[in-house]
Motif scaffolding. Structure first.
Motif: not given
Lengths: 498, 498
Positions: A390-398
């Protein structure tokens, strides 16, 4: 659960020798609570202004002859406080950019009988031998406070309030006009000629705008304007404000968890089980509102000396300042990814027209639609590295994947994602500096946070996460006014008696 | 001055024992240069794929019977290399998301006479006793390289090339199809049944997608798929690639300065005058293009052992890994503000439809129209803190003031501002970790940088600034392929002889 509500009074009357927040008003202007000093006597008047990149913060003192208990009971109906005019700019009180009315009570100016006593807007110095009924804070007898604040004075006035106002730096004229009217009103109420009034008033100006707008203030207001270094004022303000009972607050681990995971009641969660440091004020959880949230906010009701510490001031940009035990300080770091960044991005990416609207959007959003999570990349946790799915790997990455079509993303999700991105980043950089300088207390100041639960949670969690629970994020009710308060405080020593 | 151009060949034939880049092709696919190993002999075939959040990177080996000198002369016309098909997805070679053709030469597949020699896609092992004419790199006799790579083998093939391809993870089927056709073609060219071909091929898969797409690869390709840990592969790839002459490069201070300040020729500038660390490869400034820029890029032509170091891998998100002198490593940090963030933001804020377009926009932009600089807040330097008026105080900090009207801001300015914001932030966090672990060498990997001068300059400058010149940012020509190369390398030991 809905986010916890922080007490958001319009004016707080605080007896710095007692431990009680004496009155709370409407939730509109959480930042602009007045502070009541029953024993503060100072013959010279001054108003302090801190002009930052986006906001100009004003602090000024109004006297109140009534004792704290009466003021507490009456709250807003106290006739002794100068009623300040509503925002001079034609905007509603919700608008982020407008002035917040620090001490408005009835909505209309009421000349105060007490103001006739003396012509001055006079702060009062604390008299150490006055012991007011109250919770008896031993810390306040501590030499530190005395060294900072106390000045023997011939005149004793029963007390008054520190008031707070905010303006947009882009509309600095509004700020100038406001101060102008403050001075004018004081002259009228006290039947002194404006020229005489002006001789007694000094503007303490700090922040970048103290330089940019020096001439404007000086020429328009025709009073003495004294420029003060921004960092010095920030630190003075911090040292002072952290002594006020219930000024400092933080989120407990349970609160952080429940705000971060509103859909779960499970306590086995991603956040590490930290060891609570010994600085927690007390075990009781406050329940400030009629509909108490599951967990309340913890206030430092019995403030202990707060140095050394790290101050992270989040305005348009971010300054990170380390403060040593003796009060000396150094700006050791900063980041350009601050409140201005989030504000700017969301103003282009969402229909929100104020920062408060943006925060409201974020409360309803789900960042997982725009952020790339660890689970999206790995299909699971990356347990070897301790990275939960659930951690964010890439903000806005999608976002790019979906072809860059803005309509695919809701303003709520976008707002939440970017709020997390900016807040997590600040938390991480703050932590790294705290670690470098071996500091456990990290204060967050500046107008960015404004008591917003998701922001506080994110910053708190970031500090917990990176420090494995050994450091604590601390917040201030008057977070945006540190510089202005410091400018105001710094010159008590310099003032002359009338 | 225009930004410096980095050599951007389609295929590089590199003699790892010599020090010469033997051929350079067109500038289209700077990332996908092949690497030629004249002495690399390995009987088992494998293809490596690193599937990240946004991009899937493929590395595979093709043999070339010709000696390096001939390959160098002929360059693209060497018939021995397997020509790989153009992008299987209908997009032009400029499109960021499409495959880059690592070894395309004539644009059409040409069966190679050399391929008839053996059926396998065979990498070759370095034979230490072969001494090719070349620049005689003593470092390559160093035990480190031998330990990593050398395996005695009965078969000696004259050499071959490592080839590189990229696909969008969202179109993973394209990647699978490509590998399928690679295997198919090899079988055809060598007149072996596909089933037999498949028995000899192994896919080394790493990155998050190795887990997500394991079944897909396995079932579609019907070959053995071996999953490898991403971090291990990254580090193996780094250790290997940094030994290749002219693989590692960096920007000199003069180059950083001139790219950052294109309008000035003055050398008294905002950047501190750093002391060059002793790791600079040589004093000479390369002039790789016919129209030499004022300053060129400095290549490490004689690579020395590179450990310990910090690896900052910038993909969709960022991983920060410290590597000890003995090669052991630990992922110590990271940030979610990575390539995916910039990509996502710019896809919504500008008309750009590919990352390369976004970078092109940024080259033409002026960030001062959207960023709030120190000078905007203070009207001057904040010299007491060493903050120059041109420094960015708040990224995107001017945007909200202008009422959030997107049309007020050009895509060029927006792109430059956000490129700076993301890059500066990564540089700062990288520096803090390098400082924490006392590392002077900071390698930047991942597909984010792609040789873009402004990005490299920003990262270089951030490291210089924060470290006061004591640390250096280093870049890799095969930056995006570290994981894939590492996956490929890691299994040389594990392969069996045919």
């Amino acid at each position: 659960m809905s986010p916890p509500s922080l007490p958001s009074p319009k004016v707080i009357h605080v007896d710095t020798r007692g431990a009680v927040i004496l009155s709370e008003e409407s939730p509109e202007t959480r930042d602009s609570r007045g502070i009541y000093f029953p024993n503060h006597i100072e013959p010279v008047s001054h108003i302090a202004v801190d002009v930052g990149g986006s906001l100009a913060k004003v602090v000024y003192f109004t006297r109140s002859p009534e004792s704290p208990s009466i003021a507490a009971t009456h709250g807003s109906s106290s006739p002794s406080d100068i009623s300040t005019p509503r925002s001079l700019s034609p905007s509603n009180s919700q608008h982020n950019g407008s002035q917040h009315n620090g001490s408005q009570h009835n909505g209309s100016p009421t000349p105060s009988s007490s103001m006739k006593r003396s012509g001055a807007l006079t702060p009062l110095v604390l008299e150490p031998h006055h012991s007011h009924a109250g919770n008896g804070i031993s810390a306040l007898d501590d030499g530190f406070l005395r060294d900072s604040l106390i000045r023997r004075s011939i005149q004793h006035f029963p007390g008054g309030s520190l008031n707070f106002e905010r303006f947009e730096t882009d509309n600095i004229q509004d700020c100038v006009d406001f101060i102008q009217s403050l001075i004018q009103r004081s002259a009228e109420v006290n039947n002194v000629p404006i020229a005489e009034m002006r001789r007694g008033v000094k503007i303490m100006a700090t922040g970048g705008g103290a330089h940019r707008f020096y001439e404007l203030f000086k020429d328009t207001l025709q009073v003495e304007v004294q420029r003060e270094d921004e960092m010095e004022c920030l630190i003075e303000g911090l040292k002072f404000i952290t002594l006020i009972p219930d000024e400092v607050y933080y989120f407990s681990d349970e609160l952080i968890h429940s705000v971060s995971n509103p859909n779960t009641s499970c306590h086995t969660c991603a956040s590490p089980k930290p060891t609570l440091p010994s600085i927690s004020a007390d075990g009781a959880l406050e329940r400030p509102s009629p509909d108490p949230p599951k967990f309340g906010v913890t206030f430092e009701s019995n403030p202990t000396p707060q140095l050394p510490c790290l101050l992270v001031n989040i305005g348009s940009g971010v300054s990170i300042i380390k403060v040593d035990e003796d009060g000396t300080f150094e700006r050791v770091s900063g980041t350009s990814l601050g409140g201005g960044t989030l504000w700017g991005l969301l103003s282009l990416l969402t229909p929100a027209t104020s920062f408060d609207e943006m925060l409201a959007f974020s409360d309803k959003g789900d960042n997982a639609t725009v952020d790339m999570l660890v689970g999206d990349i790995y299909g699971q946790d990356y347990s070897r590295l301790g990275l939960k799915s659930t951690m964010i790997a890439s903000s806005f990455g999608k976002v790019f994947r979906k072809g860059g079509n803005k309509k695919s993303f809701s303003p709520e999700d976008i707002s939440r994602s970017l709020l997390y991105a900016v807040s997590n980043n600040i938390g991480q950089i703050a932590y790294m500096n705290a670690e470098k300088y071996n500091l456990d207390r990290i204060y967050f100041g500046g107008c960015f946070i404004r008591g917003h639960a998701a922001t506080i949670t994110t910053l708190s969690y970031a500090i917990r996460f990176w420090s494995k629970g050994t450091k604590r994020a601390l917040f201030l009710r008057h977070e945006g006014f540190l510089g202005a308060i410091g400018a105001w405080i710094r010159n008590i020593d310099a003032t002359e008696e009338h």
